[in-house]
Design a protein around this motif. Sequence first.
Motif, short mmCIF file in Angstrom:
data_model
loop_
_atom_site.label_atom_id
_atom_site.label_comp_id
_atom_site.label_asym_id
_atom_site.label_seq_id
_atom_site.Cartn_x
_atom_site.Cartn_y
_atom_site.Cartn_z
N ILE A 41 0.85 -1.19 0.00
CA ILE A 41 0.00 0.00 0.00
C ILE A 41 0.89 1.24 0.00
O ILE A 41 1.97 1.25 0.58
CB ILE A 41 -0.98 0.04 1.19
N SER A 42 0.39 2.27 -0.69
CA SER A 42 1.15 3.51 -0.79
C SER A 42 0.20 4.67 -1.07
O SER A 42 -0.93 4.68 -0.59
CB SER A 42 2.23 3.39 -1.86
N GLU A 43 0.61 5.59 -1.92
CA GLU A 43 -0.05 6.88 -2.07
C GLU A 43 -1.21 6.89 -3.06
O GLU A 43 -1.47 5.93 -3.78
CB GLU A 43 0.99 7.92 -2.51
N VAL A 44 -1.88 8.04 -3.09
CA VAL A 44 -2.92 8.44 -4.04
C VAL A 44 -4.12 7.49 -4.02
O VAL A 44 -4.63 7.09 -5.06
CB VAL A 44 -2.37 8.61 -5.47
N GLY A 45 -4.54 7.15 -2.85
CA GLY A 45 -5.76 6.38 -2.67
C GLY A 45 -6.16 6.47 -1.21
O GLY A 45 -5.37 6.87 -0.35
N ALA B 118 -3.61 5.86 1.25
CA ALA B 118 -3.10 6.82 2.23
C ALA B 118 -4.33 7.56 2.75
O ALA B 118 -4.71 8.60 2.23
CB ALA B 118 -2.11 7.78 1.59
N PRO B 119 -5.00 7.01 3.77
CA PRO B 119 -6.37 7.45 4.12
C PRO B 119 -6.43 8.88 4.64
O PRO B 119 -5.68 9.27 5.54
CB PRO B 119 -6.78 6.44 5.19
N LEU B 120 -7.35 9.64 4.06
CA LEU B 120 -7.61 11.01 4.50
C LEU B 120 -9.10 11.29 4.39
O LEU B 120 -9.70 11.07 3.34
CB LEU B 120 -6.85 12.02 3.62
N ARG B 121 -9.69 11.76 5.47
CA ARG B 121 -11.09 12.20 5.43
C ARG B 121 -11.10 13.71 5.25
O ARG B 121 -10.64 14.45 6.10
CB ARG B 121 -11.82 11.81 6.72
N LEU B 122 -11.64 14.15 4.11
CA LEU B 122 -11.54 15.55 3.69
C LEU B 122 -12.91 16.20 3.63
O LEU B 122 -13.92 15.53 3.36
CB LEU B 122 -10.88 15.63 2.32
#
Length: 442
Positions: free
Chosen positions: A182-186, A402-406
């Motif tokens: 797992i890594s970025e942009v998701g 890369a979990p982010l709640r925006l």
Amino acid sequence: MTTTPTSTGPTEPELDETARIARDLIRFDTSNYGGGRSNGEADAAEYVEAALRDLGLKPQLFESEPGRVSVIARVEGAEPAKPGLVVHGHLDVVPADPANWSVDPFGGVVRDGMLWGRGAVDMKNMDAMMLTAVGDILRAGERPARDLVLGFLADEEAGGVLGSHFLVKEHPGLFDGATEAISEVGGYSTFIDGRRSYLLQTGEKALIWIKLRARGTAGHGSQMIEANAVTRLAEAVAVLGRQQWPIVLTDTTTALLGEVARILDVDVHEVAPDELVLRTGTAKGFIRGSLRTTTNPTMLTAGYKHNVVPDTAEALVDIRCMPGQEAAVLAEVRALIGDDVEIETMHTDIGLETPFSGPLVDAITATLDRHDPGAPVLPYLLSGGTDNKALSLLGIAGYGFAPLRLDEGMDFPAMFHGVDERVPLDALSFGSRVLRDLLSTY
């Protein structure tokens, strides 16, 4: 001994650990200009190495060229019989011109509830989440569910040649036992018809970087020169830059559009793909580019004096196409620009598609549901690329998470390589909690 750069700005609010680490990493100017020009990642890598050692781990530094440093550490899991998971981020960033920013791009400024700076979203935020999530697990006397290979990599912004590809080629044993990554942009949220949804990156377009070279007759700027290299190049650049490539739906984009149509309560067969994508909120900035090939001119070089017609002119073009279509797209590019302009392939990398199914996808979906109940998780094809391309050469299936709640008004895709890049502090905290949960249970 590595020291953390400091800011001379106003007194900052007290930050949680994830935000503090992300701020510290932003203050290392690790700009990667491409073409072998880079400030290097060494100082940031030493900072990460020290943080990992403080957790009782034994990180290793790998220097592919002077200053181009990656960090790898292995964390023993509670169930070592399970296949390992690679969790990786990159330490380099694209350059930033301070004249265009409202803050120092390498100041790690905290303002308006956000952390500002180059790398805030691409991707020192994830680097910080990784360190915090693993640190929380280990300091609690626990272990992740399975072995983890933590990677903080160099050179991703120039195709990973001196980072992920170097490690895969020269040190493949680092990833022994790992089958997924797992890594970025998701893992970030967007709003579809007012409903918060999360996008899990399950594929990446292929990458082709080419140089166009036009040749002509050198001469005085006042003469009639039909074979003008700049004119020939400009015509080719305009053709590629304006080309409208046809829509091509992969398995991933087909699945995404079906889910978007379900949320919107429309018939996927009666609404054009472009129209559906435009209703995915701010995420459309990434998703629109996943429906078709793109050929974007990015750099021009020609001439040395106003009144001298040069005999050579060059341009760089960034091509992103569907997995497996590289040869066909290059042939079409040749047909579009004609034979008067040379094409040199500078760098290529493969496209990827991984299934939106299986234990890891199920675990990610369940984890997000625990932290944001009822929010759907959708697959999508990234129009760009990540270091998962290199890991796929070892048979490792990579996902962007890369979990982010925006908030609904946050145009997250615009932050990537953009001016005034920033990330909400509460999104960083959310991401580290979600990542800790996933690594503890999967």
